[in-house]
Design a protein around this motif. Structure first.
Motif, PDB file in Angstrom:
ATOM      1  N   GLY A  31       0.820  -1.195   0.000  1.00 24.47           N
ATOM      2  CA  GLY A  31       0.000   0.000   0.000  1.00 24.47           C
ATOM      3  C   GLY A  31       0.857   1.248   0.000  1.00 24.47           C
ATOM      4  O   GLY A  31       1.969   1.245   0.529  1.00 24.47           O
ATOM      5  N   PRO A  32       0.371   2.319  -0.592  1.00 26.70           N
ATOM      6  CA  PRO A  32       1.156   3.556  -0.668  1.00 26.70           C
ATOM      7  C   PRO A  32       1.268   4.235   0.691  1.00 26.70           C
ATOM      8  O   PRO A  32       0.456   3.991   1.588  1.00 26.70           O
ATOM      9  N   PRO A  33       2.264   5.092   0.862  1.00 30.48           N
ATOM     10  CA  PRO A  33       2.352   5.867   2.103  1.00 30.48           C
ATOM     11  C   PRO A  33       1.226   6.896   2.171  1.00 30.48           C
ATOM     12  O   PRO A  33       0.566   7.181   1.173  1.00 30.48           O
ATOM     13  N   LEU A  34       1.035   7.446   3.355  1.00 32.64           N
ATOM     14  CA  LEU A  34       0.044   8.495   3.527  1.00 32.64           C
ATOM     15  C   LEU A  34       0.540   9.760   2.824  1.00 32.64           C
ATOM     16  O   LEU A  34       1.651  10.216   3.062  1.00 32.64           O
ATOM     17  N   VAL A  35      -0.285  10.303   1.935  1.00 31.57           N
ATOM     18  CA  VAL A  35       0.078  11.497   1.175  1.00 31.57           C
ATOM     19  C   VAL A  35      -0.931  12.597   1.467  1.00 31.57           C
ATOM     20  O   VAL A  35      -2.151  12.371   1.374  1.00 31.57           O
ATOM     21  N   ARG A  36      -0.449  13.759   1.836  1.00 31.77           N
ATOM     22  CA  ARG A  36      -1.301  14.900   2.109  1.00 31.77           C
ATOM     23  C   ARG A  36      -0.786  16.101   1.303  1.00 31.77           C
ATOM     24  O   ARG A  36       0.402  16.210   1.004  1.00 31.77           O
ATOM     25  N   VAL A  37      -1.706  17.012   0.976  1.00 33.98           N
ATOM     26  CA  VAL A  37      -1.382  18.198   0.190  1.00 33.98           C
ATOM     27  C   VAL A  37      -1.824  19.434   0.962  1.00 33.98           C
ATOM     28  O   VAL A  37      -2.978  19.516   1.413  1.00 33.98           O
ATOM     29  N   LEU A  38      -0.899  20.392   1.124  1.00 33.05           N
ATOM     30  CA  LEU A  38      -1.195  21.673   1.764  1.00 33.05           C
ATOM     31  C   LEU A  38      -0.924  22.776   0.764  1.00 33.05           C
ATOM     32  O   LEU A  38       0.210  22.936   0.297  1.00 33.05           O
ATOM     33  N   CYS A  39      -1.936  23.553   0.433  1.00 32.90           N
ATOM     34  CA  CYS A  39      -1.800  24.697  -0.465  1.00 32.90           C
ATOM     35  C   CYS A  39      -1.948  25.964   0.377  1.00 32.90           C
ATOM     36  O   CYS A  39      -2.974  26.153   1.053  1.00 32.90           O
ATOM     37  N   LEU A  40      -0.946  26.837   0.348  1.00 33.57           N
ATOM     38  CA  LEU A  40      -0.882  27.955   1.277  1.00 33.57           C
ATOM     39  C   LEU A  40      -1.766  29.135   0.893  1.00 33.57           C
ATOM     40  O   LEU A  40      -1.981  30.026   1.707  1.00 33.57           O
ATOM     41  N   SER A  41      -2.263  29.190  -0.337  1.00 31.96           N
ATOM     42  CA  SER A  41      -3.191  30.248  -0.733  1.00 31.96           C
ATOM     43  C   SER A  41      -4.276  29.638  -1.608  1.00 31.96           C
ATOM     44  O   SER A  41      -4.109  28.542  -2.153  1.00 31.96           O
ATOM     45  N   ASN A  42      -5.394  30.346  -1.738  1.00 33.21           N
ATOM     46  CA  ASN A  42      -6.500  29.806  -2.537  1.00 33.21           C
ATOM     47  C   ASN A  42      -6.521  30.347  -3.962  1.00 33.21           C
ATOM     48  O   ASN A  42      -7.471  30.101  -4.709  1.00 33.21           O
ATOM     49  N   GLY A  43      -5.493  31.102  -4.358  1.00 35.56           N
ATOM     50  CA  GLY A  43      -5.385  31.538  -5.737  1.00 35.56           C
ATOM     51  C   GLY A  43      -6.355  32.621  -6.155  1.00 35.56           C
ATOM     52  O   GLY A  43      -6.741  32.694  -7.325  1.00 35.56           O
TER      53      GLY A  43
END
Length: 568
Positions: A36-48
């Motif tokens: 199984g893949p590792p835990l992957v998370r995404v953090l985007c610092l602005s909403n564009g």
């Protein structure tokens, strides 16, 4: 003891950065393991929302859809896999400057509120929540995960064994991949987290390791978690020809010839009945996958999924204009990511050191200068005093390097600009600098800049830890430093203008009635300077004289190197 789990956190500046640049790495991670893949998370610092505030929620939802296409999904804990921030301190825009401490704080909040509950063996399972806004209740608002204080006392009778987690943070490098200022500030914020927020120690026979300690207190127990932090940065391809065209000749075509040769060898194996290989056939090297350097500090992630990259970018419907379509088709980042592990420098932690204890530090060391120390504007005693009074703890053990000297390099602002740009391009070295000015009257004044002194057409800030200072020599021979604005909460700005050919600390006359101008300003090819009362730094004029005007006798700019000496 819990299994040491791998977690990857992608930190980007805008929605669509993940699709334009990081898909080879994300796809390689998500398909990298049989268990199984590792835990992957995404953090985007602005909403564009640079063009229109109403774009923010739209682009946040588009990011969620794009991540679903890539394969970044919610975990069973129900915590959002994708987080988009809407913080006034980190607004989208090429003229916005993000404070590294704010960026580091946002990443640490993501770690404590999203990642720690997701990897905790006892994390409570909650209902599905929106993934694209950091708002509402946490995964466990009653018993949150918090960062442990250094040498903190245990307050609960029962303490479970510590869970160990390998936290790998993925982000831009110093060049920002595309050169966008928000990308560069994202890198600096993550670097700030690694250098100042993590506890860095060296085990026996091992390299320095950065860790974060977290704890979760319930009614009867204390759960502890150790995050072993590594930072991987995506290499910037500065040459547009290489980025969009020549990379195919460098990376793809040689691989095709290798595949052809391996295929011919494989056919020969069957024709010769396996005699040459004794029943063990030759291996055909696949293009897709991860190639690691022998030192494990460089990773090359490669995929051949251009349609998936197209679909992920198309999910950002509001941004999928013609030039981004061309970028998806021809960009090297569609197929290849080169990752460099950010070096961890072992520097003692000084949060609990009293001011008087700083005097026990080794004397400041200067490096790589063509001229002897006797030609420096600052003496070693004055450097030691400035380190104690002005510098933040993470710079206390760094060697000093003289970047610019007025007598040595001349009064050309272009020369000054080149010196500063060359320094800020060096990997691992901090962008913080000290500017020292000697007036014709013999006064020594200056400023500590927590942002690069790179000339731009606009104001550079905020510079949270920047300050102004005046060096005073007492009758007893002791060096005293008057510091202004080191702990000020007001907005500080540093101006470095190529068109006006000046460098200035302060806010100008627009910040209020008590603000009479810049706290310190050098202009006229460093021949003349001014100093005035400045509300942002809370200073009086640094020198006496009519209207705060003074003639400049000498100027030096000092940087702080990442060179690791034996005393570090």
């Amino acid at each position: 003891m819990h299994r040491c789990q791998d977690v990857w956190l992608l930190v980007t500046a805008h929605p669509d950065d993940e699709a334009m640049f990081f898909i080879p790495t994300l796809r390689t991670l998500l398909g990298s393991r049989d268990e199984g893949p590792p835990l992957v998370r995404v953090l985007c610092l602005s909403n564009g929302d640079y063009r229109d505030p109403s774009d923010g929620p739209v682009r946040a939802r588009e990011l969620q859809k794009a991540c679903a296409v890539i394969g970044v999904q919610n975990g069973k804990d129900g915590a959002g896999a994708v987080t988009v921030l809407d913080d006034v301190r980190m607004k989208d825009g090429p003229n916005e400057v993000w404070d590294p401490d704010v960026v580091a704080g946002a990443v640490m909040e993501q770690i404590s509120k999203k990642i720690a509950p997701a990897v905790s063996a006892d994390a409570a399972t909650s209902g599905k929540q929106h993934d694209y806004i950091l708002s509402g209740p946490d995964a466990d608002a009653t018993h949150p995960w918090v960062f442990s204080q250094k040498n903190g006392a245990q307050t609960k009778p029962t303490e479970k064994s510590m869970q160990s987690v390998n936290l790998n943070i993925l982000t831009f490098d110093r060049g920002g991949v595309s050169g966008h200022p928000n990308h560069v500030d994202t890198y600096k914020g993550v670097q700030h987290l690694l250098e100042e927020k993590c506890c860095i120690a060296r085990g026996k026979g091992s390299e320095p390791k950065a860790t974060l300690q977290l704890r979760q207190e319930t009614k009867d127990t204390v759960d502890k978690m150790q995050m072993n932090v590594s930072v991987y940065t995506l290499r910037t391809i500065a040459n547009p020809l290489h980025k969009y065209f020549l990379w195919a000749f460098v990376d793809i075509i040689p691989h095709l010839f290798i595949r052809l040769f391996q295929t011919l060898c494989y056919l020969a194996y069957f024709l010769l009945g396996g005699l040459l290989w004794r029943g063990k056939g030759p291996q055909i090297q696949a293009f897709s996958g991860t190639i690691a350097a022998p030192d494990d500090k460089t990773l090359h992630c490669r995929i051949v999924e251009p349609l998936l990259v197209w679909r992920a970018m198309a999910a950002h419907h509001s941004q999928f204009v013609w030039y981004r379509r061309l970028s998806v088709m021809f960009s090297r980042y569609t197929f290849i990511n080169d990752l460099q592990k950010l070096a961890t420098i072992e520097v003692p932690m000084y949060e609990d050191i009293e001011d008087d204890d700083v005097a026990t530090l080794p004397s400041v060391v200067t490096i790589e200068d063509e001229e002897p120390a006797s030609t420096f504007l600052l003496t070693t005693t004055q450097m030691n005093a400035l380190r104690k009074a002005v510098l933040p703890p993470n710079l206390h053990h760094r060697p000093w390097k003289r970047l610019y000297s007025l007598p040595r390099d001349g009064d050309s602002f272009v020369a000054f600009q080149k010196k500063m740009e060359d320094w800020n391009r060096k990997p691992g070295d901090t962008s913080s600098t000290i500017l020292v000015v000697k007036t014709s009257a013999g006064a020594l004044i200056g400023g500590f800049a927590d942002v690069p002194l790179i000339p731009t057409a606009d104001v550079v800030g905020s510079a949270a830890r920047s300050c102004l200072f005046r060096i005073c020599e007492g009758k007893d021979g002791k060096t005293d430093i008057d510091v202004y604005g080191k702990y000020s909460a007001d907005s500080k700005r540093i101006v470095s203008s190529a068109s006006r050919r000046l460098v200035a600390f302060g806010g100008g006359a627009s910040t209020g009635e008590s603000d009479e101008g810049f706290g310190l300003c050098l202009e006229d090819r460093f021949a003349r300077g001014t100093t005035a009362r400045c509300a942002a730094f809370g200073n009086e004029p640094l020198v006496s004289g009519k209207d705060g005007v003074f003639e400049v006798l000498d100027v030096e700019v000092w940087g702080f190197s990442s060179v690791n000496f034996d005393y570090l």
